[in-house]
Design a protein around this motif. Structure first.
Motif, short mmCIF file in Angstrom:
data_model
loop_
_atom_site.label_atom_id
_atom_site.label_comp_id
_atom_site.label_asym_id
_atom_site.label_seq_id
_atom_site.Cartn_x
_atom_site.Cartn_y
_atom_site.Cartn_z
N CYS A 139 -12.57 -47.58 18.57
CA CYS A 139 -13.33 -46.51 19.31
C CYS A 139 -13.02 -46.81 20.91
N PHE A 140 -13.25 -48.09 21.24
CA PHE A 140 -13.28 -48.36 22.80
C PHE A 140 -11.71 -48.31 23.31
N PRO A 141 -10.83 -48.90 22.35
CA PRO A 141 -9.27 -48.71 22.75
C PRO A 141 -8.97 -47.22 22.88
N ALA A 142 -9.40 -46.55 21.97
CA ALA A 142 -9.04 -45.08 21.92
C ALA A 142 -9.55 -44.36 22.89
N ILE A 143 -10.60 -44.62 23.61
CA ILE A 143 -11.39 -43.86 24.63
C ILE A 143 -10.58 -44.50 26.08
N ALA A 144 -10.10 -45.55 25.98
CA ALA A 144 -9.31 -46.25 27.19
C ALA A 144 -7.84 -45.53 27.01
N VAL A 145 -7.32 -45.51 26.14
CA VAL A 145 -5.87 -44.75 26.08
C VAL A 145 -6.12 -43.17 26.52
N CYS A 146 -7.14 -42.48 25.81
CA CYS A 146 -7.33 -41.04 26.19
C CYS A 146 -7.50 -41.25 27.80
N ALA A 147 -8.31 -41.89 28.34
CA ALA A 147 -8.66 -41.86 29.54
C ALA A 147 -7.40 -42.09 30.59
N ALA A 148 -6.77 -43.01 30.16
CA ALA A 148 -5.41 -43.25 30.96
C ALA A 148 -4.53 -42.09 30.90
N TRP A 149 -4.51 -41.41 29.61
CA TRP A 149 -3.65 -40.22 29.57
C TRP A 149 -3.98 -39.13 30.22
N VAL A 150 -5.36 -38.73 30.36
CA VAL A 150 -5.83 -37.70 31.38
C VAL A 150 -5.52 -38.06 32.49
N TYR A 151 -5.70 -39.35 32.98
CA TYR A 151 -5.84 -39.65 34.49
C TYR A 151 -4.28 -39.36 34.78
N ALA A 200 -2.10 -37.25 33.47
CA ALA A 200 -1.79 -35.99 33.48
C ALA A 200 -2.26 -35.06 34.83
N GLU A 201 -3.70 -35.71 35.24
CA GLU A 201 -4.12 -35.06 36.28
C GLU A 201 -3.53 -35.45 37.46
N ALA A 202 -2.94 -36.63 37.69
CA ALA A 202 -2.41 -37.35 38.95
C ALA A 202 -0.89 -36.28 39.10
N GLU A 203 -0.16 -36.01 37.86
CA GLU A 203 0.72 -35.29 37.93
C GLU A 203 0.47 -33.92 38.60
#
Length: 123
Positions: A55-67, A69-72
Motif C-alpha cells: 500500500c505505501f509504495p503504491a501510494i508513493a508511485v501514484c503521488a509521483a505520477w500525479v505530481y 502530470a500536474e507539473a506538465e
C-alpha cells in the motif's frame, strides 16, 4: 432471622469452589482460544506487511505520477500564457458551453471560481 444472617447463609450455600487446575472441558476451550490468538497474530502480521510493502509504495508511485502530470499541465498553461501576454487564450464561445439561464445567487461564476484558471462569466 436477621437479614444479614440470611444473606450470609445463602452465600455460603452457593459459594463456588475455585480450583487452580482447569477442568477437562476447559482444556478444549483453552486450546481453541490459544489457536485463535495464534491465528489472529499471523493475520495481523500479514496485513501489516501488506500495508508496508504494497500500500505505501503504491501510494508513493501514484503521488509521483500525479505530481508529474500536474507539473506538465502547469508548464503547458505557462507556455500558453507566455504566448498571449500573460493571459490564457480566449475559449471559443460555443452555445453549449457554460449555458446559464439565470445567475447563481452570488453571480454568474461558480462558487469555486478562480480567475487564474477559469473563464470569467460576468464579462
Amino acid at each position: 432471622m436477621s437479614l444479614l444472617a440470611r444473606n450470609a447463609l445463602r452465600t455460603a450455600r452457593h459459594a463456588r469452589a475455585y480450583t487452580s487446575t482447569p477442568t477437562p472441558g476447559a482444556q478444549g476451550y483453552l486450546a481453541e482460544r490459544a489457536a485463535l490468538e495464534h491465528h489472529a497474530a499471523e493475520t495481523s502480521d500479514l496485513w501489516r506487511k501488506i500495508s508496508y510493502f504494497v500500500c505505501f509504495p503504491a501510494i508513493a508511485v501514484c503521488a509521483a505520477w500525479v505530481y508529474n502530470a500536474e507539473a506538465e499541465h502547469k508548464q503547458h498553461l505557462d507556455h500558453l500564457r507566455s504566448q498571449n501576454e500573460g493571459n490564457l487564450p480566449e475559449v471559443p464561445a460555443f452555445e453549449y458551453l457554460n449555458k446559464r439561464t439565470k445567475p447563481f445567487p452570488w453571480g454568474m461564476n461558480t462558487l469555486f471560481f478562480n480567475p487564474y484558471t477559469n473563464k470569467n462569466m460576468e464579462e
